[in-house]
Design a protein around this motif. Structure first.
Motif, PDB file in Angstrom:
ATOM      1  N   GLY A   1     -67.573 -75.322  48.576  1.00 35.77           N
ATOM      2  CA  GLY A   1     -67.063 -74.221  49.317  1.00 35.77           C
ATOM      3  C   GLY A   1     -68.160 -73.045  49.211  1.00 35.77           C
ATOM      4  O   GLY A   1     -69.229 -73.054  48.598  1.00 35.77           O
ATOM      5  N   ILE A   2     -67.917 -71.948  50.060  1.00 31.23           N
ATOM      6  CA  ILE A   2     -68.691 -70.669  50.024  1.00 31.23           C
ATOM      7  C   ILE A   2     -67.655 -69.492  49.698  1.00 31.23           C
ATOM      8  O   ILE A   2     -66.722 -69.690  50.431  1.00 31.23           O
ATOM      9  N   CYS A   3     -67.941 -68.720  49.043  1.00 30.99           N
ATOM     10  CA  CYS A   3     -67.372 -67.424  49.071  1.00 30.99           C
ATOM     11  C   CYS A   3     -68.324 -66.416  49.264  1.00 30.99           C
ATOM     12  O   CYS A   3     -69.666 -66.267  48.982  1.00 30.99           O
ATOM     13  N   VAL A   4     -67.686 -65.138  49.989  1.00 36.88           N
ATOM     14  CA  VAL A   4     -68.506 -63.927  50.442  1.00 36.88           C
ATOM     15  C   VAL A   4     -67.857 -62.846  50.152  1.00 36.88           C
ATOM     16  O   VAL A   4     -66.574 -63.003  49.869  1.00 36.88           O
ATOM     17  N   SER A   5     -68.345 -61.766  50.280  1.00 35.36           N
ATOM     18  CA  SER A   5     -67.714 -60.567  49.974  1.00 35.36           C
ATOM     19  C   SER A   5     -67.134 -59.842  51.167  1.00 35.36           C
ATOM     20  O   SER A   5     -67.437 -60.169  52.215  1.00 35.36           O
ATOM     21  N   ARG A   6     -66.133 -58.625  51.165  1.00 36.92           N
ATOM     22  CA  ARG A   6     -65.470 -58.157  52.098  1.00 36.92           C
ATOM     23  C   ARG A   6     -66.832 -57.439  52.950  1.00 36.92           C
ATOM     24  O   ARG A   6     -66.601 -57.340  54.107  1.00 36.92           O
ATOM     25  N   THR A   7     -67.768 -56.804  52.209  1.00 46.84           N
ATOM     26  CA  THR A   7     -69.015 -56.447  52.959  1.00 46.84           C
ATOM     27  C   THR A   7     -69.468 -57.339  53.864  1.00 46.84           C
ATOM     28  O   THR A   7     -69.726 -56.821  55.069  1.00 46.84           O
ATOM     29  N   VAL A   8     -69.553 -58.637  53.374  1.00 42.20           N
ATOM     30  CA  VAL A   8     -70.271 -59.615  54.604  1.00 42.20           C
ATOM     31  C   VAL A   8     -69.080 -59.813  55.638  1.00 42.20           C
ATOM     32  O   VAL A   8     -69.486 -59.801  56.890  1.00 42.20           O
ATOM     33  N   VAL A   9     -67.881 -59.891  55.519  1.00 37.99           N
ATOM     34  CA  VAL A   9     -66.990 -60.265  56.675  1.00 37.99           C
ATOM     35  C   VAL A   9     -67.096 -59.032  57.441  1.00 37.99           C
ATOM     36  O   VAL A   9     -66.751 -59.598  58.582  1.00 37.99           O
ATOM     37  N   ASP A  10     -66.977 -58.034  56.930  1.00 36.91           N
ATOM     38  CA  ASP A  10     -66.808 -56.661  58.035  1.00 36.91           C
ATOM     39  C   ASP A  10     -68.228 -56.870  58.896  1.00 36.91           C
ATOM     40  O   ASP A  10     -67.806 -56.367  60.130  1.00 36.91           O
ATOM     41  N   GLN A  11     -69.126 -57.412  58.524  1.00 40.39           N
ATOM     42  CA  GLN A  11     -70.274 -57.416  59.546  1.00 40.39           C
ATOM     43  C   GLN A  11     -70.614 -58.362  60.265  1.00 40.39           C
ATOM     44  O   GLN A  11     -71.147 -58.532  61.386  1.00 40.39           O
ATOM     45  N   VAL A  12     -69.727 -59.212  59.931  1.00 33.35           N
ATOM     46  CA  VAL A  12     -70.216 -60.737  60.620  1.00 33.35           C
ATOM     47  C   VAL A  12     -68.663 -61.402  61.790  1.00 33.35           C
ATOM     48  O   VAL A  12     -68.968 -62.311  62.112  1.00 33.35           O
ATOM     49  N   ARG A  13     -67.577 -60.959  61.057  1.00 34.35           N
ATOM     50  CA  ARG A  13     -66.425 -61.335  61.446  1.00 34.35           C
ATOM     51  C   ARG A  13     -66.307 -61.793  63.221  1.00 34.35           C
ATOM     52  O   ARG A  13     -66.070 -62.767  63.704  1.00 34.35           O
TER      53      ARG A  13
END
Length: 581
Positions: free
Chosen positions: A129-141
């Motif tokens: 699996g892959i876990c990412v931070s909210r900061t990452v999600v906000d920039q790539v969603r």
């Protein structure tokens, strides 16, 4: 030295130490091939730079967070494809974490919070699996064709503030994929861990204990199928849809709730949800003084049962009510012990035993606390943590006998006492009587089915052992301690003459926890009888590192087999592998 904004990807191999111990050269070559043939080309194609190798993983810097996320997805997709036809024991599975932030660049290396957070996110990810931070999600969603699933806020080791964690779902990646389980032929429920609303992280054990006591009360109702605590609590701290929980645990109903403990006041809230539709069937809150906590738990239980089956037999509900001790201080120590006992580390075991001993000092008639103290000794023996086997066997027998004497109507006290008598005291016949009584009282107790399976194996009935362990697995399908269930199944297949199956289950158990000695014993024996002396020797080396005092002369105490031909078979196989007299 310079500072710059960067996206950091951290990848690490799952269970690397255990794989190296079993096959050092082969594991190293497979890892190097994966890195050379997959990781390096994929990183390069996404404009990344591997700035550090860690032996079993690598750290990568990207100028674009989109590149970092797409690279992570491509690596895991490629790993899934490469692993498709590889046996479980030789698969290389990765965990990946991605974060973006300011980094300090020194030569070829990168330092800073972005690196530290990415490393901790990697540790939080499932195998594959892959876990990412909210900061990452906000920039790539809006920029990548991937699905992000929130796990809520979690505290990560050595990171000051909680991090909002997201798991990536992408075609080709199936981290820890859980099968959809069929519903049982009776009403079924999972009780999730209750939220601690006290504002004090130290009260987490009390919230967990409240949910566990409700599970115990519900479990006594024979017409109700109740998932074990160890499986329902795996969703703790994660934002998971109730419908998904219902599918993965194979239940119709899900109970969730919260506990607020402030001074002498306690508030318990609960809501019952139909997992098939997501509809809320019942919700309520219960207030009381701390000394009323058992009454509050019973009121929640009664309300849940009435919502599920209004016409159920009232007498059966009355039998499910319990008051394990008159001493709230003893009960507090008991809950603290339970909270750490499930961690399965040497330090947690010692802490749990101390808590249970404090509980019985305060209330010498607290049957369940005596039983769980006995359970700690079983755990110590299974993990090779015993320092004085004879003394601990005596202490385990004392605790088990007290639990059995005081807890004739307490399934947890009886089954943990029975396991200690069977395994630590080496008296499976006596232990079986106690465990059978526990199953009569509570047919939903996964531990009792597991202990019954082990005891059946030691008494020479491996087929019953397989059946009973399978019942434990269904009651707790995602149990963090699945290692013990897999290990028991391995031994049962071995004594039933199915060495290949025994080897497969032993490998699964070792992959779950490479620090548990028991599965290595059956792996040594099975590999020997399969004509694989090299693999048997490797497994024996690991077994002896975990159990340095193990010899042929004490093998019958280490594995208390009562059927002479089974003991002879086991001893002869391990003798051929090289265990000294």
């Amino acid at each position: 030295m310079e500072r710059r904004l960067a996206a950091i990807l951290v990848a690490d191999v799952v269970g690397y130490s255990g794989m190296m111990e079993r096959d050092e050269a082969g594991t190293f070559e497979r890892l190097r091939a994966h890195r050379r043939e997959l990781a390096e080309p994929v990183v390069a194609s996404h404009r990344g730079r591997i700035f550090k190798l860690t032996g079993d993983g690598y750290l990568v810097e990207f100028g674009s967070v989109v590149d970092a996320v797409e690279c992570a997805a491509a690596i895991q997709t490629g790993m899934a494809q490469r692993n498709r036809d590889i046996p479980d024991g030789k698969r290389i599975d990765l965990r990946i974490g991605v974060h973006v932030g300011d980094v300090i660049v020194e030569g070829e290396d990168c330092h800073g919070d972005a690196v530290n957070v990415a490393a901790r996110l990697q540790e939080a990810a499932e195998a594959g699996g892959i876990c990412v931070s909210r900061t990452v999600v906000d920039q790539v969603r809006q920029k990548v064709a991937l699905v992000f699933e929130s796990r809520g806020e979690e505290r990560l080791k050595n990171i000051a503030e909680p991090i909002s964690i997201y798991r990536i779902r992408v075609d080709g990646i199936q981290p820890e994929q859980r099968p959809i389980l069929a519903l049982p032929d009776r009403p079924s429920i999972a009780v999730l861990s209750f939220q601690n609303m006290s504002g004090d992280p130290e009260q987490e054990y009390f919230a967990d204990g409240t949910a566990e006591e409700i599970i115990t009360a519900l479990s006594h109702l024979r017409w109700l199928f109740v998932i074990a605590r160890n499986s329902s609590f795996t969703y703790k701290g994660r934002a998971v849809d109730v419908k998904q929980i219902g599918r993965e645990l194979g239940v119709r109903y899900v109970l969730e709730g919260s506990v607020r403990k402030a001074g002498n006041k306690v508030r318990v809230t609960g809501q019952l949800i139909d997992a098939a539709t997501g509809a809320h069937l019942w919700a309520d809150r219960f207030d009381g003084a701390l000394e009323d906590v058992f009454d509050l738990q019973d009121r929640v239980t009664a309300s849940v049962v009435n919502a599920i089956a209004p016409k159920m037999e009232q007498a059966e509900l009355e039998r499910s009510k319990h008051k394990p001790t008159e001493s709230l201080d003893a009960y507090d120590y008991y809950l603290r012990g339970i909270a750490v006992a499930h961690r399965w580390t040497r330090e947690a075991n010692a802490e749990a035993l101390a808590h249970f001993c404090h509980a019985v000092e305060l209330d010498p008639n607290f049957a369940a606390a005596w039983g769980l103290a006995a359970r700690c000794y079983s755990q110590r023996k299974a993990c090779g943590w015993s320092t004085d086997g004879a003394r601990e066997a005596t202490e385990a027998e004392r605790a088990a006998r007290r639990a059995a004497e005081l807890g004739q109507d307490d399934a947890m006290a009886l089954c943990t006492a029975g396991m200690a008598m069977s395994y630590v005291v080496c008296n499976p016949a006596h232990g079986r009587v106690l465990i059978d009584r526990a199953l009569q009282l509570n047919p939903n107790l996964a531990w009792a089915w597991l202990f019954s399976g082990w005891t059946s194996i030691w008494l020479g009935d491996p087929e019953t052992g397989i059946e009973h362990v399978a019942r434990a697995m269904r009651l707790s399908p995602h149990d963090p301690q699945m290692v013990a269930m897999q290990g028991a199944t391995a031994y049962a297949h071995f004594f039933a003459g199915r060495n290949a199956e025994a080897s497969k289950w032993a490998e699964m158990s070792i992959q779950s926890n490479p620090n548990l000695a028991l599965p290595f014993g059956v792996l040594v024996a099975a590999r020997t009888l399969m004509g694989q002396p090299l693999q048997a020797a490797q497994a024996l080396a690991r077994l002896r590192s975990l159990e340095p005092e193990l010899r042929l002369s004490n093998l019958g105490v280490w594995m208390p087999l009562q059927r002479l031909e089974h003991l002879d078979l086991f001893v002869d196989a391990i003798r051929k592998a090289g265990l000294p007299e």
